[in-house]
Design an enzyme around this catalytic site. Structure first.
Site, PDB file in Angstrom:
ATOM      1  N   TYR A  92      -1.536  -0.893  10.224  1.00  0.00           N
ATOM      2  CA  TYR A  92      -1.722  -1.127   8.780  1.00  0.00           C
ATOM      3  C   TYR A  92      -0.461  -0.713   8.025  1.00  0.00           C
ATOM      4  CZ  TYR A  92      -3.885  -1.041   4.122  1.00  0.00           C
ATOM      5  OH  TYR A  92      -4.179  -1.252   2.783  1.00  0.00           O
ATOM      6  N   SER A 109       0.861  -1.194   0.000  1.00  0.00           N
ATOM      7  CA  SER A 109       0.000   0.000   0.000  1.00  0.00           C
ATOM      8  C   SER A 109       0.890   1.235   0.000  1.00  0.00           C
ATOM      9  CB  SER A 109      -0.858   0.018   1.263  1.00  0.00           C
ATOM     10  OG  SER A 109      -1.476   1.276   1.420  1.00  0.00           O
TER      11      SER A 109
END
Ligand SMILES: NC(=O)c1ccc[n+]([C@@H]2O[C@H](COP(=O)([O-])OP(=O)(O)OC[C@H]3O[C@@H](n4cnc5c(N)ncnc54)[C@H](O)[C@@H]3O)[C@@H](O)[C@H]2O)c1
Length: 257
Positions: free
Chosen positions: A169, A156
């Protein structure tokens, strides 16, 4: 006509995936679904798996209705026994595994540090980082035996640039990049290429469950799942044989590194 035929043959030679077997995790929704569909549409034998059995069965039905090859499995990437069963099912159906796409992941939920208590940290790291390791652990021996393979891990932009929330995350996604680079170094001489796609903001359920409207103000452009799938297809193809340990980031120019 002869020239057009030649061009089609060139495209097929560089990007065609006929006869290649690909496992895609998180294929029940969003980016994973687009990846499974695009790989199948280029001739790959796809194993679409996801923790959401009904979602991935519906994706498989769609792919079959378009005339392409797919099987599916309900598989939680945190559970080694379910991964083993999925890999076994794939090899039984198609004979081997050539391509592994680790796409399945869970979201952080916009949590600030005070909300990321140890259980929440472990929950997310177990899925988004250990889940990628788990599938690599089960599939790499198959690739090693035949001295070839393509692994594409979905990271990401948060793993590169960080965010103002969801440290777990970002840490997991940065970990996926580190895992990718080290695997690429270790397995390069065995013709196993390991790369990352680090999506920018992409319109999926995960993006909508996050702070969609505020995010739109930060990321001036939003991508579609197919924008990410195209990068995965490239990395899975013969055209990318000289790519390993790299991070491709389809993000519309929202950030550069
Ligand atoms: N959408 C974005 O803006 C964006 C940006 C950067 C990275 N990503 C990454 O792209 C990937 C796909 O995300 P998406 O946006 O399509 O989200 P999504 O929620 O639409 O899809 C994620 C899929 O992963 C599956 N999944 C979750 N936990 C799982 C588990 N334990 N085992 C197996 N499958 C599991 C879900 O069921 C779902 O089908 C993820 O790795 C995500 O982190 C997305």
């Amino acid at each position: 006509m002869a020239l057009k035929q030649k061009m089609m043959e060139n495209a097929y030679r560089f990007f065609g995936l006929e006869g290649k077997t690909a496992i895609v995790t998180g294929a029940g929704n969003g980016i994973g679904k687009a990846i499974a569909k695009m790989l199948a549409s280029l001739g790959a034998n796809v194993m679409a798996c996801d923790i959401e059995g009904d979602s991935v069965a519906a994706v498989a039905d769609e792919i079959v209705s378009e005339g392409y090859k797919v099987i599916h499995s309900k598989c939680d990437i945190t559970k080694l026994d379910e991964i083993r069963a999925t890999v076994k099912q794939t090899v039984a159906a198609y004979g081997t595994v050539d391509i592994l796409v680790n796409c399945g992941a869970t979201m952080g939920g916009g949590k600030k540090i005070a909300e990321v208590h140890p259980e929440e940290w472990n929950r997310l790291i177990t899925t988004n980082l250990t889940g990628v390791y788990n599938f690599c652990w089960e599939v790499i021996p198959i690739m090693r035996e035949k001295q070839s393979g393509k692994i594409i891990n979905i990271s990401s932009e948060a793993g590169i640039a960080g965010e103002d929330c969801d440290i777990h995350y970002s840490a997991a996604k940065a970990g996926v990049i580190g895992l990718t680079k080290s695997l690429a170094r270790e397995l390069g001489h065995e013709k196993i290429n390991v790369n990352c796609v680090a999506p920018g903001f992409t319109e999926t359920r995960m993006a909508h469950e996050w702070e969609f409207e505020p995010a739109l103000k930060i990321f001036w452009k939003i991508g579609q799942p197919e924008d990410q799938a195209a990068a995965v297809v490239f990395l899975a193809s013969e055209a990318a044989n000289f790519f390993s340990g790299q991070v491709l980031s389809p993000n519309g120019g929202a950030y550069m590194f």
